[in-house]
Design an enzyme around this catalytic site. Structure first.
Site, PDB file in Angstrom:
ATOM      1  N   TYR A   1       0.827  -1.214   0.000  1.00  0.00           N
ATOM      2  CA  TYR A   1       0.000   0.000   0.000  1.00  0.00           C
ATOM      3  C   TYR A   1       0.859   1.261   0.000  1.00  0.00           C
ATOM      4  O   TYR A   1       0.351   2.369  -0.240  1.00  0.00           O
ATOM      5  CB  TYR A   1      -0.943   0.049   1.223  1.00  0.00           C
ATOM      6  CG  TYR A   1      -1.959  -1.064   1.332  1.00  0.00           C
ATOM      7  CD1 TYR A   1      -2.154  -1.978   0.301  1.00  0.00           C
ATOM      8  CD2 TYR A   1      -2.729  -1.215   2.485  1.00  0.00           C
ATOM      9  CE1 TYR A   1      -3.074  -3.013   0.431  1.00  0.00           C
ATOM     10  CE2 TYR A   1      -3.659  -2.241   2.612  1.00  0.00           C
ATOM     11  CZ  TYR A   1      -3.816  -3.142   1.586  1.00  0.00           C
ATOM     12  OH  TYR A   1      -4.733  -4.163   1.722  1.00  0.00           O
TER      13      TYR A   1
ATOM     14  N   HIS B   1       0.457 -11.761   2.104  1.00  0.00           N
ATOM     15  CA  HIS B   1      -0.595 -10.992   1.434  1.00  0.00           C
ATOM     16  C   HIS B   1      -1.371 -11.803   0.389  1.00  0.00           C
ATOM     17  O   HIS B   1      -2.599 -11.708   0.295  1.00  0.00           O
ATOM     18  CB  HIS B   1       0.019  -9.743   0.788  1.00  0.00           C
ATOM     19  CG  HIS B   1      -0.955  -8.639   0.562  1.00  0.00           C
ATOM     20  ND1 HIS B   1      -0.608  -7.315   0.600  1.00  0.00           N
ATOM     21  CD2 HIS B   1      -2.285  -8.649   0.285  1.00  0.00           C
ATOM     22  CE1 HIS B   1      -1.681  -6.562   0.374  1.00  0.00           C
ATOM     23  NE2 HIS B   1      -2.705  -7.358   0.175  1.00  0.00           N
TER      24      HIS B   1
HETATM   25  N1  LIG Z   1      -5.819  -8.626   1.748  1.00  0.00           N
HETATM   26  C1  LIG Z   1      -6.146  -8.068   0.605  1.00  0.00           C
HETATM   27  O1  LIG Z   1      -5.742  -8.507  -0.484  1.00  0.00           O
HETATM   28  C2  LIG Z   1      -7.046  -6.869   0.617  1.00  0.00           C
HETATM   29  C3  LIG Z   1      -7.687  -6.459  -0.558  1.00  0.00           C
HETATM   30  C4  LIG Z   1      -8.525  -5.362  -0.498  1.00  0.00           C
HETATM   31  C5  LIG Z   1      -8.705  -4.703   0.706  1.00  0.00           C
HETATM   32  N2  LIG Z   1      -8.045  -5.104   1.838  1.00  0.00           N
HETATM   33  C6  LIG Z   1      -8.178  -4.398   3.124  1.00  0.00           C
HETATM   34  O2  LIG Z   1      -9.546  -4.244   3.424  1.00  0.00           O
HETATM   35  C7  LIG Z   1      -9.840  -2.855   3.587  1.00  0.00           C
HETATM   36  C8  LIG Z   1     -11.278  -2.595   3.194  1.00  0.00           C
HETATM   37  O3  LIG Z   1     -11.456  -2.773   1.796  1.00  0.00           O
HETATM   38  P1  LIG Z   1     -11.788  -1.528   0.888  1.00  0.00           P
HETATM   39  O4  LIG Z   1     -10.685  -0.535   1.067  1.00  0.00           O
HETATM   40  O5  LIG Z   1     -12.198  -1.945  -0.440  1.00  0.00           O
HETATM   41  O6  LIG Z   1     -12.986  -0.899   1.697  1.00  0.00           O
HETATM   42  P2  LIG Z   1     -14.558  -0.986   1.760  1.00  0.00           P
HETATM   43  O7  LIG Z   1     -14.842  -0.549   3.140  1.00  0.00           O
HETATM   44  O8  LIG Z   1     -15.146  -2.238   1.267  1.00  0.00           O
HETATM   45  O9  LIG Z   1     -14.979   0.133   0.693  1.00  0.00           O
HETATM   46  C9  LIG Z   1     -14.455   1.401   0.718  1.00  0.00           C
HETATM   47  C10 LIG Z   1     -15.277   2.269  -0.230  1.00  0.00           C
HETATM   48  O10 LIG Z   1     -16.604   2.366   0.276  1.00  0.00           O
HETATM   49  C11 LIG Z   1     -16.892   3.725   0.592  1.00  0.00           C
HETATM   50  N3  LIG Z   1     -17.577   3.727   1.895  1.00  0.00           N
HETATM   51  C12 LIG Z   1     -17.041   3.503   3.114  1.00  0.00           C
HETATM   52  N4  LIG Z   1     -17.993   3.608   4.064  1.00  0.00           N
HETATM   53  C13 LIG Z   1     -19.150   3.896   3.432  1.00  0.00           C
HETATM   54  C14 LIG Z   1     -20.479   4.137   3.876  1.00  0.00           C
HETATM   55  N5  LIG Z   1     -20.790   4.076   5.165  1.00  0.00           N
HETATM   56  N6  LIG Z   1     -21.418   4.403   2.942  1.00  0.00           N
HETATM   57  C15 LIG Z   1     -21.123   4.462   1.629  1.00  0.00           C
HETATM   58  N7  LIG Z   1     -19.878   4.252   1.151  1.00  0.00           N
HETATM   59  C16 LIG Z   1     -18.900   3.967   2.047  1.00  0.00           C
HETATM   60  C17 LIG Z   1     -15.566   4.443   0.654  1.00  0.00           C
HETATM   61  O11 LIG Z   1     -15.718   5.777   0.217  1.00  0.00           O
HETATM   62  P3  LIG Z   1     -14.943   7.013   0.905  1.00  0.00           P
HETATM   63  O12 LIG Z   1     -13.552   6.563   1.229  1.00  0.00           O
HETATM   64  O13 LIG Z   1     -14.998   8.048  -0.173  1.00  0.00           O
HETATM   65  O14 LIG Z   1     -15.745   7.378   2.123  1.00  0.00           O
HETATM   66  C18 LIG Z   1     -14.720   3.647  -0.338  1.00  0.00           C
HETATM   67  O15 LIG Z   1     -14.981   4.083  -1.661  1.00  0.00           O
HETATM   68  C19 LIG Z   1      -8.765  -2.182   2.743  1.00  0.00           C
HETATM   69  O16 LIG Z   1      -8.649  -0.811   3.018  1.00  0.00           O
HETATM   70  C20 LIG Z   1      -7.570  -3.004   3.101  1.00  0.00           C
HETATM   71  O17 LIG Z   1      -7.061  -2.630   4.364  1.00  0.00           O
HETATM   72  C21 LIG Z   1      -7.240  -6.191   1.790  1.00  0.00           C
END
Ligand SMILES: NC(=O)c1ccc[n+]([C@@H]2O[C@H](COP(=O)([O-])OP(=O)(O)OC[C@H]3O[C@@H](n4cnc5c(N)ncnc54)[C@H](OP(=O)(O)O)[C@@H]3O)[C@@H](O)[C@H]2O)c1
Length: 277
Positions: free
Chosen positions: A47, A105
């Site tokens: 990241y 990862h």
């Molecule tokens: N291990 C892996 O390979 C892997 C892969 C992907 C992710 N991850 C981890 O998992 C975490 C979560 O996944 P993700 O980043 O895709 O996050 P997510 O929480 O699934 O989605 C984030 C998106 O949703 C929006 N959002 C957040 N809260 C909201 C709400 N209450 N209402 C409407 N929209 C909302 C955010 O917009 P805004 O930011 O504009 O508010 C952002 O665009 C990552 O940050 C990372 O740490 C791990």
């Protein structure tokens, strides 16, 4: 915050994710997230924001020991000579002498899994991490990783949201005493607009996003990650412990799962995923 006991690791049920967050965004939102009540932060070497995560933790004024911090080793660092050095570099950036959880990862066949797991155990034995685990492993790889590891694995961090059936991974995590850490809870934007999640949310005075997060953490031993760069959403995403979904609502949400529900499957990294149950 409520925790899941995953082979001795007490993982706060909600974690603040930092994927696709540039350093300036991490510095502006993560201190507020920690001050608002998040006690668990998730980053990764790939990241490229570990230094900002370390800085944000310091700026938050919250004691390091009160934060459950996870990072993930990138696949290019799995070789014997590179693994521990990359973890030490992560710790230098994170401004801490240990993380709480260190994950592989993605699976990777270039370095034998036996070597990856031995390296993970070695850095744990040196105290560089309290707990170890994996991410994006299918159940066959999980079984192999559990067999190879001397320390118990705490979690498998995988994509999980209402549109993706993860029954098989959930069965495996239950068998091995592990947590399932769910990423992509918002399903790439599908969750906030889903009619059923909205309808159920209206009954509880909650948003569709809150319903999806609640659905995840209401399942046994599931931890949910949530990412937002929007300050107003911090309180929204944290407010999922003051209501409960009925058994019927849980089941109706499970039925949203679709065979093509998986979103994250990068070529060259993704294993042969387990199908739906
Ligand atoms: N291990 C892996 O390979 C892997 C892969 C992907 C992710 N991850 C981890 O998992 C975490 C979560 O996944 P993700 O980043 O895709 O996050 P997510 O929480 O699934 O989605 C984030 C998106 O949703 C929006 N959002 C957040 N809260 C909201 C709400 N209450 N209402 C409407 N929209 C909302 C955010 O917009 P805004 O930011 O504009 O508010 C952002 O665009 C990552 O940050 C990372 O740490 C791990």
């Amino acid at each position: 915050m409520k925790t899941v006991n995953a082979n001795g690791a007490r993982i706060p049920q909600l974690g603040f994710g930092t994927f696709r967050m540039p350093e300036n965004e991490v510095l502006s939102i993560l201190p507020k997230a920690l001050q608002s009540g998040f006690t668990h932060a998730d980053t990764a070497q790939i990241y490229e924001n570990e230094a900002a995560v370390g800085e944000a933790i310091q700026q938050s004024g919250i004691a390091r020991e009160n934060i459950f911090l996870t990072t993930k080793v990138w696949v290019a660092n799995y070789a014997k000579g590179a693994f521990a050095a990359s973890v030490k570099e992560s710790l230098r950036k994170l401004k801490t002498d240990h993380v709480d959880l260190l994950l592989l990862h993605w699976p990777n066949e270039v370095v034998p899994l036996e070597v990856q797991i031995a390296e993970l155990n070695a850095v744990r034995e040196r105290g560089l991490t309290k707990h170890i685990g994996v991410s994006n492993f299918n159940t066959a790889l999980m079984t192999e990783a559990v067999r190879l590891s001397s320390a118990p694995l705490a979690t498998n961090q995988v994509e999980y949201h209402p549109f993706l059936d993860q029954t098989k991974v959930l069965e495996a995590t239950a068998t091995y005493g592990m947590a399932l850490t769910a990423y992509y809870a918002m399903a790439g934007g599908k969750v906030p607009n889903d009619p059923l999640l909205k309808e159920i949310g209206e009954k509880h005075g909650k948003s569709a996003a809150q319903v999806a997060l609640r659905w995840l953490i209401q399942q046994p031993d599931v931890v949910a990650l949530t990412k937002t760069a929007t300050e107003a959403r911090l309180a929204e995403n944290l407010a999922v412990f003051d209501f409960a979904l009925t058994a019927d609502e849980m089941m109706r949400i499970h039925k949203l799962a679709r065979p093509d529900g998986r979103i994250v499957s990068p070529d060259g990294l993704a294993p042969a995923w387990d199908g739906a149950a």
